[in-house]
Design an enzyme around this catalytic site. Structure first.
Site, short mmCIF file in Angstrom:
data_model
loop_
_atom_site.label_atom_id
_atom_site.label_comp_id
_atom_site.label_asym_id
_atom_site.label_seq_id
_atom_site.Cartn_x
_atom_site.Cartn_y
_atom_site.Cartn_z
N HIS A 285 0.82 -1.22 0.00
CA HIS A 285 0.00 0.00 0.00
C HIS A 285 0.84 1.26 0.00
O HIS A 285 1.88 1.34 0.64
CB HIS A 285 -1.07 0.00 1.10
N ASP A 297 6.01 0.96 6.99
CA ASP A 297 4.59 0.75 6.73
C ASP A 297 4.08 1.83 5.79
O ASP A 297 3.66 2.88 6.25
CB ASP A 297 3.81 0.75 8.04
N GLU A 332 -5.15 2.27 2.49
CA GLU A 332 -5.25 1.01 3.23
C GLU A 332 -5.50 1.27 4.70
O GLU A 332 -6.33 0.62 5.34
CB GLU A 332 -3.94 0.21 3.07
N GLU A 333 -4.75 2.24 5.25
CA GLU A 333 -4.74 2.44 6.70
C GLU A 333 -6.10 2.81 7.28
O GLU A 333 -6.36 2.57 8.44
CB GLU A 333 -3.72 3.52 7.08
N ASP A 360 3.26 -6.22 3.42
CA ASP A 360 2.83 -5.12 4.31
C ASP A 360 3.18 -5.47 5.75
O ASP A 360 2.34 -5.47 6.63
CB ASP A 360 1.32 -4.86 4.16
N HIS A 432 3.21 2.97 12.73
CA HIS A 432 2.28 4.08 12.99
C HIS A 432 2.85 5.14 13.94
O HIS A 432 2.09 5.83 14.62
CB HIS A 432 0.94 3.56 13.54
ZN LIG Z 1 0.51 -1.30 6.39
#
Ligand SMILES: [Zn+2]
Length: 483
Positions: A285, A297, A332-333, A360, A432
Site C-alpha cells: 500500500h 509501513d 489502506e490504513e 505489508d 504508525h
Molecule cells: Zn501497512
C-alpha cells in the site's frame, strides 16, 4: 524490449564474471529452459536489486502519505513516474474516494496530583474535544475486558484509560491480541458514559512515540475523542495510580473530517507471454500514517514488490507466461478503501487471478511460507518451499493463515493467496509512529524479500492455474518449461 541483453547486464557490470554464472546463462538461453535454473538466476541477481533506492525515493521525495491527502496524491504521481521509468507496461491509476481526516493540535496534561505533559497522538478518525479541551478524572483499566465489565454509567463524564501492553512476537500475533483496545475501546468507553479515552499505544517499543491507527466507532454509541499514549507515558500514569492518587487530566484534540477526498490504486504490469489475461498480483500500500514517513509501513512493501517485478523484467530470460501485476493500493490504513475498490472494479477478472501476494509487514527478512489456498493445493506450496525457497532461509508454515490486509477483499472470490511471512519482531516498535523512517530499513533483508517475491511470482506465472478451485482447467493451460 528484448530481455536477453538486459539479462546479462548486471553480470558484465560486476567486477568479476564467474564461468559458472556464464554457463548458467548459457543454459537459460538454450531451448530447454528449466524452472530451477531460471529461479537461481533471479535469486542471484536480487543481491543487486534497487529496492532500497525505491523506498528511499518515496520517503524522501514524498514523505508521509495520509489517505486522501494531497501528499497521497503526490505519491500516486511519484509511483506513475517511477514505474514508467523502470520500464513497466499498462501503468494506470484507478481512482476512488475516501472520507478525509486530518490531525490537529493534540495536548494531554496531568492537572493533578503531579502536573506534567504527556506524549499522545489522536487515533485515526477521532472526533475533536470540545473547544478549549476537556478536563476530567482519568479512570484506569488494565484490559479492554475490564472496561467492558464496568457497570453502565460508571465512567460518566470521565476519561477512560486502558493500559494493556502488546506482547512482542515474530509473526505479529501480539498485535491481533490487543488491537481491539484501539479499534473498539472508544465505543466501549462511550457506552459506559466516558467523555474521552486514552489507550496505551498498540506497539512494542519503549520510546516516547505514541502509535496512531484507525478506530472504529460503533453506530449505537456516541463518538468520543480518542488518543494513544506512548508506552513510557502509560507507565508514568500507572506509577501515579499505584500511589492511590486520583488523576485529573486536561485533554485537547483538534482533528477534523474534511469530506470526500480522492484516493486510488496505481497499477503496473509485465504482460504475460502466453496467458496475458491471467494475473499474478503483487501488492503493497502506497498510503501511510502522517506521523513518520511510512518507510516500514508500507514504503518497504512498495519497494519489495516493485523491485521483485523489476528483477523479472531485467533478469528473466523471457517474459513471464502470465501477467505480473503490481498493485500499489491507496487508503489502506483507513479501512482498505483502495483494496475494496480493486475487488469491485476487477470482479470479472478475479477468477483469472492465479495468485495474490502482499508485502505489508515492514522490512524484516522472510522466514516462513504460508498460504490461503484450497487444501488440495497446499502440497504445491510445500514443494515450492522445499525446492526453491529453503535456500533463501524460508521454512514451511501453515495453510489458511496468509495474506496482507489488502488481500482480504479478494477472499470471497477465492483468489489463492501466498504469504511470505516476515520476521516482525521490530515492526511494532515503529508501526504508525513518528519513528517510522527509512534509516530503520536494512537493505540486505530487503533484498532477501525481493528474491523471495520474484521467486514466487515467476514460479506462479509458469505453473499457472493449478491454484484455482477447478483443477481440470489447470492442466490444459499450464505452459511447459521452455514454452
Ligand atoms: Zn501497512
Amino acid at each position: 524490449m528484448c530481455p536477453y541483453p538486459r539479462a546479462a547486464r548486471p553480470l558484465v557490470s560486476g567486477v568479476t564474471v564467474s564461468l559458472t554464472m556464464l554457463s548458467v546463462f548459457a543454459l537459460v538461453f538454450m531451448a530447454g529452459v528449466d524452472l530451477d535454473t531460471e529461479l537461481r538466476v533471479l535469486q542471484a541477481a536480487a543481491k543487486e536489486n534497487e529496492a532500497f533506492a525505491i523506498v528511499e525515493s518515496l520517503t524522501t521525495e514524498v514523505g508521509s502519505r495520509l489517505a486522501g491527502s494531497e501528499a497521497e496524491a503526490r505519491a500516486r504521481a511519484w509511483a506513475v513516474k517511477k514505474l514508467t521509468a523502470l520500464g513497466f507496461k499498462n501503468i494506470r491509476v484507478e481512482s476512488t474516494s475516501v472520507p478525509g481526516w486530518e490531525r490537529g493540535e493534540e495536548v494531554a496534561r496531568i492537572v493533578r496530583p503531579f502536573p506534567q505533559n504527556l506524549a499522545i497522538t489522536a487515533l485515526g478518525g477521532s472526533v475533536a474535544t470540545p473547544a478549549g479541551g476537556l478536563s476530567a478524572e482519568l479512570l484506569p483499566f488494565e484490559t479492554l475486558t475490564d472496561l467492558q465489565a464496568a457497570p453502565a454509567g460508571a465512567l460518566h463524564g470521565k476519561i477512560a484509560f486502558i493500559n494493556q501492553a502488546m506482547p512482542k512476537t515474530q509473526d505479529g500475533s501480539g498485535y491481533g491480541a490487543v488491537v481491539a483496545i484501539r479499534s473498539q475501546g472508544p465505543s466501549v468507553a462511550a457506552a459506559k458514559g466516558a467523555a474521552a479515552i486514552l489507550i496505551r499505544s498498540v506497539g512494542t517499543d519503549h520510546h516516547r512515540f505514541p502509535h496512531t491507527g484507525m478506530l472504529q466507532y460503533a453506530d449505537e454509541s456516541p463518538k468520543i475523542p480518542a488518543a494513544a499514549l506512548s508506552a513510557p507515558d502509560a507507565d508514568q500514569l500507572s506509577r501515579i495510580f499505584a500511589r492511590k492518587e486520583k488523576v485529573f487530566l486536561h485533554l485537547e484534540l483538534k482533528p477534523r473530517m474534511t469530506g470526500d477526498k480522492p484516493t486510488g490504486n496505481v497499477i503496473a504490469e509485465i504482460p504475460g507471454r502466453i496467458h496475458p489475461e491471467e494475473i499474478i498480483l503483487l501488492g503493497a500500500h502506497l498510503d501511510s500514517w502522517d506521523l513518520g514517513t511510512g518507510a516500514v509501513d508500507d514504503g518497504a512493501g512498495v519497494a519489495i514488490v516493485t523491485a521483485a517485478a523489476k528483477l523479472i523484467l531485467d533478469h528473466s530470460p523471457r517474459p513471464p507466461a502470465r501477467t505480473i501485476r503490481v498493485v500499489l493500493f491507496g487508503a489502506e490504513e483507513v479501512g482498505l478503501v483502495g483494496a475494496k475498490a480493486y475487488a469491485k472494479r476487477h470482479a470479472d477478472e478475479l477468477p483469472r487471478h492465479i495468485v495474490a501476494l502482499e508485502s505489508d509487514f515492514g522490512a524484516g527478512p522472510v522466514y516462513r511460507l504460508s498460504g490461503h489456498v484450497p487444501d488440495r493445493t497446499w502440497p504445491i506450496l510445500e514443494s515450492l518451499q522445499k525446492k526453491y525457497l529453503a535456500r533463501l532461509m524460508i521454512v514451511p508454515g501453515e495453510n489458511h493463515k496468509a495474506g496482507g490486509p489488502d488481500l482480504y477483499p479478494l477472499r470471497p472470490a477465492k483468489v489463492p493467496i501466498i504469504g511470505l511471512e516476515q520476521d516482525g519482531r521490530d515492526y511494532f516498535d515503529l508501526h504508525h509512529t513518528a519513528d517510522d523512517t527509512v534509516d530503520k530499513i536494512n537493505p540486505h533483508s530487503l533484498s532477501q524479500n525481493v528474491a523471495a517475491y520474484a521467486t514466487v511470482a515467476w514460479w506462479a506465472s509458469e505453473i499457472g492455474p493449478r491454484f484455482r478451485l477447478k483443477p481440470e482447467a489447470a492442466e490444459k493451460s499450464s505452459p511447459t518449461a521452455g514454452e
